[in-house]
Design a protein around this motif. Structure first.
Motif, PDB file in Angstrom:
ATOM      1  N   LEU A  85       0.831  -1.203   0.000  1.00  0.00           N
ATOM      2  CA  LEU A  85       0.000   0.000   0.000  1.00  0.00           C
ATOM      3  C   LEU A  85       0.867   1.255   0.000  1.00  0.00           C
ATOM      4  O   LEU A  85       0.581   2.220  -0.716  1.00  0.00           O
ATOM      5  CB  LEU A  85      -0.907   0.016   1.231  1.00  0.00           C
ATOM      6  N   ALA A  86       1.922   1.248   0.819  1.00  0.00           N
ATOM      7  CA  ALA A  86       2.805   2.414   0.876  1.00  0.00           C
ATOM      8  C   ALA A  86       3.473   2.657  -0.472  1.00  0.00           C
ATOM      9  O   ALA A  86       3.581   3.802  -0.932  1.00  0.00           O
ATOM     10  CB  ALA A  86       3.857   2.217   1.962  1.00  0.00           C
ATOM     11  N   LEU A  87       3.911   1.594  -1.134  1.00  0.00           N
ATOM     12  CA  LEU A  87       4.559   1.727  -2.431  1.00  0.00           C
ATOM     13  C   LEU A  87       3.619   2.372  -3.441  1.00  0.00           C
ATOM     14  O   LEU A  87       3.982   3.340  -4.119  1.00  0.00           O
ATOM     15  CB  LEU A  87       5.008   0.348  -2.918  1.00  0.00           C
ATOM     16  N   TRP A  88       2.419   1.839  -3.546  1.00  0.00           N
ATOM     17  CA  TRP A  88       1.460   2.389  -4.510  1.00  0.00           C
ATOM     18  C   TRP A  88       0.948   3.749  -4.070  1.00  0.00           C
ATOM     19  O   TRP A  88       0.635   4.604  -4.914  1.00  0.00           O
ATOM     20  CB  TRP A  88       0.309   1.408  -4.709  1.00  0.00           C
ATOM     21  N   GLY A  89       0.869   3.959  -2.768  1.00  0.00           N
ATOM     22  CA  GLY A  89       0.462   5.269  -2.275  1.00  0.00           C
ATOM     23  C   GLY A  89       1.444   6.354  -2.662  1.00  0.00           C
ATOM     24  O   GLY A  89       1.052   7.463  -3.030  1.00  0.00           O
ATOM     25  N   ARG A  90       2.743   6.032  -2.597  1.00  0.00           N
ATOM     26  CA  ARG A  90       3.748   7.012  -3.037  1.00  0.00           C
ATOM     27  C   ARG A  90       3.602   7.303  -4.517  1.00  0.00           C
ATOM     28  O   ARG A  90       3.702   8.453  -4.960  1.00  0.00           O
ATOM     29  CB  ARG A  90       5.152   6.485  -2.724  1.00  0.00           C
ATOM     30  N   ARG A  91       3.350   6.264  -5.303  1.00  0.00           N
ATOM     31  CA  ARG A  91       3.160   6.457  -6.746  1.00  0.00           C
ATOM     32  C   ARG A  91       1.928   7.298  -7.045  1.00  0.00           C
ATOM     33  O   ARG A  91       1.870   8.005  -8.060  1.00  0.00           O
ATOM     34  CB  ARG A  91       3.045   5.103  -7.445  1.00  0.00           C
ATOM     35  N   SER A  92       0.945   7.233  -6.154  1.00  0.00           N
ATOM     36  CA  SER A  92      -0.287   7.993  -6.339  1.00  0.00           C
ATOM     37  C   SER A  92      -0.233   9.374  -5.709  1.00  0.00           C
ATOM     38  O   SER A  92      -1.216  10.112  -5.743  1.00  0.00           O
ATOM     39  CB  SER A  92      -1.470   7.214  -5.746  1.00  0.00           C
ATOM     40  N   GLY A  93       0.906   9.713  -5.104  1.00  0.00           N
ATOM     41  CA  GLY A  93       1.063  11.037  -4.517  1.00  0.00           C
ATOM     42  C   GLY A  93       0.326  11.240  -3.207  1.00  0.00           C
ATOM     43  O   GLY A  93      -0.021  12.375  -2.859  1.00  0.00           O
ATOM     44  N   LEU A  94       0.130  10.163  -2.464  1.00  0.00           N
ATOM     45  CA  LEU A  94      -0.602  10.273  -1.200  1.00  0.00           C
ATOM     46  C   LEU A  94       0.328  10.707  -0.067  1.00  0.00           C
ATOM     47  O   LEU A  94       1.486  10.289   0.013  1.00  0.00           O
ATOM     48  CB  LEU A  94      -1.238   8.937  -0.831  1.00  0.00           C
ATOM     49  N   ASP A  95      -0.216  11.520   0.817  1.00  0.00           N
ATOM     50  CA  ASP A  95       0.490  11.887   2.042  1.00  0.00           C
ATOM     51  C   ASP A  95       0.156  10.938   3.184  1.00  0.00           C
ATOM     52  O   ASP A  95       0.954  10.767   4.110  1.00  0.00           O
ATOM     53  CB  ASP A  95       0.122  13.313   2.464  1.00  0.00           C
ATOM     54  N   GLY A  96      -1.031  10.342   3.132  1.00  0.00           N
ATOM     55  CA  GLY A  96      -1.450   9.455   4.208  1.00  0.00           C
ATOM     56  C   GLY A  96      -2.427   8.395   3.726  1.00  0.00           C
ATOM     57  O   GLY A  96      -3.134   8.589   2.734  1.00  0.00           O
ATOM     58  N   ILE A  97      -2.443   7.266   4.430  1.00  0.00           N
ATOM     59  CA  ILE A  97      -3.385   6.178   4.156  1.00  0.00           C
ATOM     60  C   ILE A  97      -3.908   5.673   5.499  1.00  0.00           C
ATOM     61  O   ILE A  97      -3.125   5.327   6.386  1.00  0.00           O
ATOM     62  CB  ILE A  97      -2.723   4.996   3.425  1.00  0.00           C
ATOM     63  N   ALA A  98      -5.222   5.642   5.648  1.00  0.00           N
ATOM     64  CA  ALA A  98      -5.818   5.042   6.845  1.00  0.00           C
ATOM     65  C   ALA A  98      -5.938   3.542   6.638  1.00  0.00           C
ATOM     66  O   ALA A  98      -6.522   3.090   5.651  1.00  0.00           O
ATOM     67  CB  ALA A  98      -7.181   5.659   7.131  1.00  0.00           C
ATOM     68  N   LEU A  99      -5.368   2.776   7.543  1.00  0.00           N
ATOM     69  CA  LEU A  99      -5.450   1.319   7.486  1.00  0.00           C
ATOM     70  C   LEU A  99      -6.716   0.890   8.208  1.00  0.00           C
ATOM     71  O   LEU A  99      -6.796   0.952   9.437  1.00  0.00           O
ATOM     72  CB  LEU A  99      -4.219   0.690   8.131  1.00  0.00           C
TER      73      LEU A  99
ATOM     74  N   GLY B 222       7.571   5.891   6.969  1.00  0.00           N
ATOM     75  CA  GLY B 222       7.892   6.846   5.909  1.00  0.00           C
ATOM     76  C   GLY B 222       6.628   7.333   5.240  1.00  0.00           C
ATOM     77  O   GLY B 222       5.528   7.240   5.785  1.00  0.00           O
ATOM     78  N   GLU B 223       6.786   7.877   4.034  1.00  0.00           N
ATOM     79  CA  GLU B 223       5.627   8.392   3.313  1.00  0.00           C
ATOM     80  C   GLU B 223       5.079   7.328   2.364  1.00  0.00           C
ATOM     81  O   GLU B 223       5.836   6.585   1.758  1.00  0.00           O
ATOM     82  CB  GLU B 223       6.022   9.640   2.534  1.00  0.00           C
ATOM     83  N   PRO B 224       3.748   7.284   2.204  1.00  0.00           N
ATOM     84  CA  PRO B 224       2.743   8.032   2.957  1.00  0.00           C
ATOM     85  C   PRO B 224       2.633   7.558   4.401  1.00  0.00           C
ATOM     86  O   PRO B 224       2.950   6.415   4.709  1.00  0.00           O
ATOM     87  CB  PRO B 224       1.443   7.755   2.189  1.00  0.00           C
ATOM     88  N   GLN B 225       2.195   8.448   5.247  1.00  0.00           N
ATOM     89  CA  GLN B 225       2.026   8.116   6.662  1.00  0.00           C
ATOM     90  C   GLN B 225       0.788   7.252   6.853  1.00  0.00           C
ATOM     91  O   GLN B 225      -0.250   7.495   6.246  1.00  0.00           O
ATOM     92  CB  GLN B 225       1.880   9.401   7.470  1.00  0.00           C
ATOM     93  N   PHE B 226       0.904   6.241   7.702  1.00  0.00           N
ATOM     94  CA  PHE B 226      -0.248   5.411   8.020  1.00  0.00           C
ATOM     95  C   PHE B 226      -1.045   6.048   9.159  1.00  0.00           C
ATOM     96  O   PHE B 226      -0.485   6.415  10.191  1.00  0.00           O
ATOM     97  CB  PHE B 226       0.171   4.005   8.412  1.00  0.00           C
TER      98      PHE B 226
END
Length: 215
Positions: A31-45, A59-63
């Motif tokens: 999720l973090a890998l794809w989140g960085r590719r998508s330009g996300l700053d954060g992801i709620a798990l 690291g980024e994105p922050q969980f």
């Protein structure tokens, strides 16, 4: 302004008990890998009925800590600094889940309100309602619901595969990104929703529509 996906899962399959498995840290890193590719700053798990911090996926994105609780009448997202670690599917009412969320400094969000859910009919003190990445066609209905309930609209992808993360996101107005500032922004309505609308996303949504219609 921060871009956050408020609804994502580390386990990309259903049908297993709601508790952590060895796959979860792997799913979090994907999720973090794809989140960085998508330009996300954060992801709620927000896994189904369990939360684990997943050390090592930093690291980024922050969980952002969270859980998707199966209430007696549908799903609620609880997001913030201290979500429940474990809930029993179908055991708690929306009112009970919201009360516990608020007691722990978390926000309670109605998830996919028109997918096999009657949570929206509850009198619980919800903080927001979600435009779900699988069902953006419901956006106008969700906005109408938000107005009737007097709560803001947020967005989340409901990703069950890494490449889905970020397809619907919440723009959060805050000076810094922490679980606490996410909760504050939601409660104050300092949020907006952005839906990704590529051809691939349209095809995936069509597929999900069939899945949720017949399964």
């Amino acid at each position: 302004m921060f871009t956050v996906d408020l609804h994502a899962h580390t386990r990309f399959f259903h049908g297993f008990r709601g508790e952590p498995t060895p796959y979860d840290p792997v799913g979090a890193r994907l999720l973090a890998l794809w989140g960085r590719r998508s330009g996300l700053d954060g992801i709620a798990l927000t896994n189904h009925d369990y939360y684990s911090p997943f050390d090592g996926a930093t690291g980024e994105p922050q969980f952002i800590p969270g859980i998707e609780v199966t209430t007696t009448v549908g799903h609620l997202l609880v997001v913030g600094p201290d979500p429940p670690r474990r809930t029993v599917p179908g055991e708690s009412t929306p009112e009970e889940v919201v009360s516990r969320a608020h007691g722990n400094g978390c926000a309670a969000i109605i998830a996919h309100p028109y997918r096999r859910s009657r949570v929206r009919e509850s009198d619980a003190d919800f903080d927001a309602v979600e435009i779900n990445g699988k069902h953006p066609d419901n956006a106008e209905r969700v906005r109408a619901l938000s107005e009737s309930l007097g709560i803001p609209v947020v967005g989340g992808s409901d990703a069950h595969y890494p490449f889905e993360v970020g397809r619907t996101v919440t723009r959060i107005e805050a000076a810094e990104l922490t679980p606490e500032t996410v909760v504050t922004a939601i409660r104050e309505g300092a949020v907006s929703v952005d839906v990704r609308d590529s051809r691939v996303d349209e095809l995936m949504r069509t597929g999900y529509g069939c899945v949720h219609r017949y399964l």
